[in-house]
Design a protein around this motif. Structure first.
Motif, PDB file in Angstrom:
ATOM      1  N   LEU A 240       0.811  -1.208   0.000  1.00 13.84           N
ATOM      2  CA  LEU A 240       0.000   0.000   0.000  1.00 13.84           C
ATOM      3  C   LEU A 240       0.854   1.273   0.000  1.00 13.84           C
ATOM      4  CD1 LEU A 240      -2.825  -0.994   2.526  1.00 13.84           C
ATOM      5  CD2 LEU A 240      -2.882  -1.051   0.026  1.00 13.84           C
ATOM      6  N   CYS A 241       2.164   1.118   0.035  1.00 13.35           N
ATOM      7  CA  CYS A 241       3.042   2.280  -0.031  1.00 13.35           C
ATOM      8  C   CYS A 241       3.068   2.834  -1.456  1.00 13.35           C
ATOM      9  CB  CYS A 241       4.472   1.902   0.382  1.00 13.35           C
ATOM     10  SG  CYS A 241       4.621   1.318   2.077  1.00 13.35           S
ATOM     11  N   GLY A 242       3.044   4.151  -1.568  1.00 15.63           N
ATOM     12  CA  GLY A 242       3.086   4.757  -2.895  1.00 15.63           C
ATOM     13  C   GLY A 242       2.421   6.116  -2.923  1.00 15.63           C
ATOM     14  N   VAL A 243       2.024   6.538  -4.118  1.00 16.72           N
ATOM     15  CA  VAL A 243       1.372   7.833  -4.319  1.00 16.72           C
ATOM     16  C   VAL A 243      -0.142   7.641  -4.301  1.00 16.72           C
ATOM     17  CG1 VAL A 243       1.175   9.852  -5.810  1.00 16.72           C
ATOM     18  CG2 VAL A 243       3.321   8.567  -5.754  1.00 16.72           C
ATOM     19  N   TRP A 244      -0.799   8.377  -3.410  1.00 15.18           N
ATOM     20  CA  TRP A 244      -2.250   8.324  -3.290  1.00 15.18           C
ATOM     21  C   TRP A 244      -2.818   9.732  -3.462  1.00 15.18           C
ATOM     22  CZ3 TRP A 244      -4.993   3.751  -2.364  1.00 15.18           C
ATOM     23  CH2 TRP A 244      -4.218   2.632  -2.023  1.00 15.18           C
ATOM     24  N   SER A 245      -3.927   9.813  -4.189  1.00 16.10           N
ATOM     25  CA  SER A 245      -4.583  11.121  -4.351  1.00 16.10           C
ATOM     26  C   SER A 245      -5.335  11.468  -3.067  1.00 16.10           C
ATOM     27  CB  SER A 245      -5.550  11.093  -5.533  1.00 16.10           C
ATOM     28  OG  SER A 245      -6.642  10.209  -5.272  1.00 16.10           O
ATOM     29  N   TYR A 246      -5.461  12.753  -2.817  1.00 15.42           N
ATOM     30  CA  TYR A 246      -6.137  13.182  -1.587  1.00 15.42           C
ATOM     31  C   TYR A 246      -7.586  12.695  -1.558  1.00 15.42           C
ATOM     32  CZ  TYR A 246      -7.696  16.151   2.233  1.00 15.42           C
ATOM     33  OH  TYR A 246      -8.219  16.609   3.432  1.00 15.42           O
ATOM     34  N   SER A 247      -8.206  12.585  -2.716  1.00 15.08           N
ATOM     35  CA  SER A 247      -9.607  12.155  -2.755  1.00 15.08           C
ATOM     36  C   SER A 247      -9.776  10.718  -2.284  1.00 15.08           C
ATOM     37  CB  SER A 247     -10.158  12.298  -4.186  1.00 15.08           C
ATOM     38  OG  SER A 247      -9.432  11.466  -5.077  1.00 15.08           O
ATOM     39  N   ARG A 281      -0.529   4.633  -6.794  1.00 12.68           N
ATOM     40  CA  ARG A 281      -1.742   3.967  -6.327  1.00 12.68           C
ATOM     41  C   ARG A 281      -2.996   4.770  -6.654  1.00 12.68           C
ATOM     42  NH1 ARG A 281       0.837  -0.799  -5.282  1.00 12.68           N
ATOM     43  NH2 ARG A 281       2.527  -0.507  -3.766  1.00 12.68           N
ATOM     44  N   THR A 282      -2.852   5.793  -7.446  1.00  8.70           N
ATOM     45  CA  THR A 282      -4.000   6.683  -7.690  1.00  8.70           C
ATOM     46  C   THR A 282      -5.092   6.016  -8.505  1.00  8.70           C
ATOM     47  OG1 THR A 282      -2.904   7.608  -9.675  1.00  8.70           O
ATOM     48  CG2 THR A 282      -2.575   8.749  -7.574  1.00  8.70           C
ATOM     49  N   GLU A 283      -4.774   4.919  -9.155  1.00 13.66           N
ATOM     50  CA  GLU A 283      -5.781   4.232  -9.928  1.00 13.66           C
ATOM     51  C   GLU A 283      -6.497   3.145  -9.115  1.00 13.66           C
ATOM     52  OE1 GLU A 283      -6.686   5.205 -12.906  1.00 13.66           O
ATOM     53  OE2 GLU A 283      -5.150   6.772 -12.776  1.00 13.66           O
ATOM     54  N   SER A 284      -6.061   2.972  -7.862  1.00 11.14           N
ATOM     55  CA  SER A 284      -6.696   1.959  -7.013  1.00 11.14           C
ATOM     56  C   SER A 284      -8.110   2.385  -6.673  1.00 11.14           C
ATOM     57  CB  SER A 284      -5.905   1.770  -5.707  1.00 11.14           C
ATOM     58  OG  SER A 284      -4.587   1.335  -5.996  1.00 11.14           O
ATOM     59  N   SER A 286     -11.507   2.824  -4.332  1.00  7.43           N
ATOM     60  CA  SER A 286     -11.643   3.381  -2.992  1.00  7.43           C
ATOM     61  C   SER A 286     -11.702   2.319  -1.915  1.00  7.43           C
ATOM     62  CB  SER A 286     -12.919   4.254  -2.903  1.00  7.43           C
ATOM     63  OG  SER A 286     -14.043   3.438  -3.207  1.00  7.43           O
ATOM     64  N   ASP A 287     -12.020   1.076  -2.285  1.00  7.28           N
ATOM     65  CA  ASP A 287     -12.069   0.033  -1.266  1.00  7.28           C
ATOM     66  C   ASP A 287     -10.762  -0.742  -1.175  1.00  7.28           C
ATOM     67  OD1 ASP A 287     -13.974  -2.428  -3.190  1.00  7.28           O
ATOM     68  OD2 ASP A 287     -12.060  -1.413  -3.589  1.00  7.28           O
ATOM     69  N   GLY A 288      -9.743  -0.281  -1.948  1.00  9.86           N
ATOM     70  CA  GLY A 288      -8.413  -0.891  -1.830  1.00  9.86           C
ATOM     71  C   GLY A 288      -8.231  -2.118  -2.680  1.00  9.86           C
ATOM     72  N   GLU A 289      -9.188  -2.494  -3.537  1.00 10.69           N
ATOM     73  CA  GLU A 289      -9.057  -3.689  -4.358  1.00 10.69           C
ATOM     74  C   GLU A 289      -8.502  -3.326  -5.732  1.00 10.69           C
ATOM     75  OE1 GLU A 289     -12.913  -5.930  -2.337  1.00 10.69           O
ATOM     76  OE2 GLU A 289     -12.877  -5.495  -4.475  1.00 10.69           O
TER      77      GLU A 289
END
Length: 289
Positions: A240-247, A281-284, A286-289
């Motif tokens: 789960l480490c990486g780049v995540w969007s604030y949304s 990870r911005t394309e992940s 919202s439920d992490g799947e």
């Protein structure tokens, strides 16, 4: 031998004088004087010969003994050195790869410390808070001794951990000063987070019911951002480490702790990140799947 020659010359001159005197006396008197002179001369010659021999022997013996004494002293004064031994490396120490990272990624379930105690639990089970703080400490101060188990021990001993609840926020607000850091709580809106990161801070925050923890709360580290989103390390899951969007996490974030080096504490670590090396990870979903 010089002394011996002088002794012989002395007695030869005396003998010659006795012989000259001898020719001036009658036969009987001459015989008595001659016998006495010979006896006395022999006795004196023997005595002085012994003296001369003893002097020469003493000089020769002293010269012969001096080298042996010097050699013995030299041998005794030779220093003895213990063979150098290298101290064994701490099995819980950071690796060269971790120390070479632009920002260190540490994980609570690492086999080096997962089974270390955290209160009545373990670092692997409940140590996300100490692990996140250890990351911030290493990045901001270059302190390699404050590893996750070391911080967990401090947290438990100082009352910053509650059984069944987990790590309390006081570990950061009150405990940071013990590791060369300052800490203040800041708002969780996107602009405030970016402003703090622009000031080279590291953010430790808890996120509930999010891609990081669907049914509970997880503690993560935010250490930078770019146009895509925020750079996040999850101490509980390397995937789960990486780049995540604030949304993706903004609505679930709370209790943001802004960590900075205390006055006088300097760091040498490079703060430049390579965005291409950080998983996106911005394309992940919202439920992490």
């Amino acid at each position: 031998m010089g002394v011996w020659n002088r002794v012989k010359d002395f007695f030869k001159s005396k003998t010659d004088r006795i012989v000259q005197w001898f020719h001036t006396k009658d036969d009987r008197g001459k015989q008595k004087v001659m016998m006495a002179g010979i006896f006395l001369s022999g006795l004196l010659l023997f005595i002085f010969g012994l003296i001369a021999w003893g002097i020469d022997r003493g000089k020769t013996g002293k010269k012969a003994e001096e080298p042996a004494t010097t050699e013995a002293a030299t041998v005794l004064e030779l220093p003895t050195e213990e063979p150098a031994t290298e101290a064994p490396k701490d099995p819980k120490a950071y690796t060269d790869a971790e120390l070479g990272q632009a920002y260190p990624a540490l994980f609570q379930n690492d086999s080096r410390w997962a089974e270390e105690p955290y209160g009545k639990e373990t670092v692997g089970k409940s140590g996300s808070g100490p692990t996140c703080l250890a990351m911030a400490i290493l990045y901001l101060t270059d302190d390699t001794a404050s590893t996750p188990p070391a911080v967990a021990k401090f947290s438990a001993e100082k009352g910053h951990f509650e059984e069944g609840t987990g790590t309390m926020g006081t570990l950061f607000t009150e405990g940071a000063g013990n590791f060369g850091l300052t800490c203040e709580k800041i708002d969780s809106d996107e602009e405030t987070l970016k402003k703090a990161l622009d000031e080279k801070a590291v953010l430790i925050t808890s996120i509930s019911n999010s891609p990081f923890n669907k049914e509970g709360t997880d503690i993560v580290v935010i250490y930078g951002y770019d146009s895509r989103g925020f750079f996040i390390n999850d101490a509980n899951n390397s995937e789960l480490c990486g780049v995540w969007s604030y949304s993706q996490f903004g609505d679930s974030i709370h209790n943001v702790f802004c960590m900075k080096p205390a006055d006088g504490v300097k760091r040498s670590r490079d703060t430049v990140f390579d965005p291409a090396a950080i998983p996106d990870r911005t394309e992940s979903s919202s439920d992490g799947e």
